[in-house]
Write an enzyme that holds these catalytic residues in place. Sequence first.
Site: not given
Length: 208
Positions: A15, A38, A41
């Site tokens: 990922s 992040r 993500h």
Amino acid sequence: MLEYLRDPLEIYRRSFEIIRSETDLTRLPEELHDLAIRIVHASGQPSILRDLAWSADIVPAARAALAGGATILTDTRMVAEGVIKRRLAAENPVICTLYEPETVTVAKAIGNTRSAAAVDLWGDRLAGAVVVIGNAPTALFRLLERLQDGAPRPAAILGFPIGFVGAAESKEALVEAGLGIPYVTLRGRLGGSAMAAAALNALGAEPA
């Protein structure tokens, strides 16, 4: 059996490998890279970083506050549940006052939402806190109103309200407030608890 990746560590590794290959970080200072990655993500959208806005001191200010045990104040339990506690070395308290019994009474008294009233219930806990708003534009607006009226100053503000009414406006108000409080936010309608928690988790410890 359907064919798909089952190993959680490999899913995590791949990922972030994909995110790094597809995300343009060139306009961001290096110290913001972990936070930005992040957020990508959490959102699934590398292009979302075009709307990221921040003050120059947000990373060192937030990290120092968290390392020093600062209270984390949030507008929603979804953010609180998204906090990765192992990244909080100081075991920081995480507080959401949205469901306190007084919230409805305060909301009626100030003519505002329960989310805004919950901000009033933070009281003196605002001093030196890290504020994480991941849902309600009215919570961010109310925070700014209280700060302009002389409320205790938090160490940092992470502003990620979401929605079609007030979200973009509340974040612009944060950027334009000129309060001198370190902040990071995402301009426009997008945001939400997942991105807010992801931003906090990135600041909670040095990148691995």
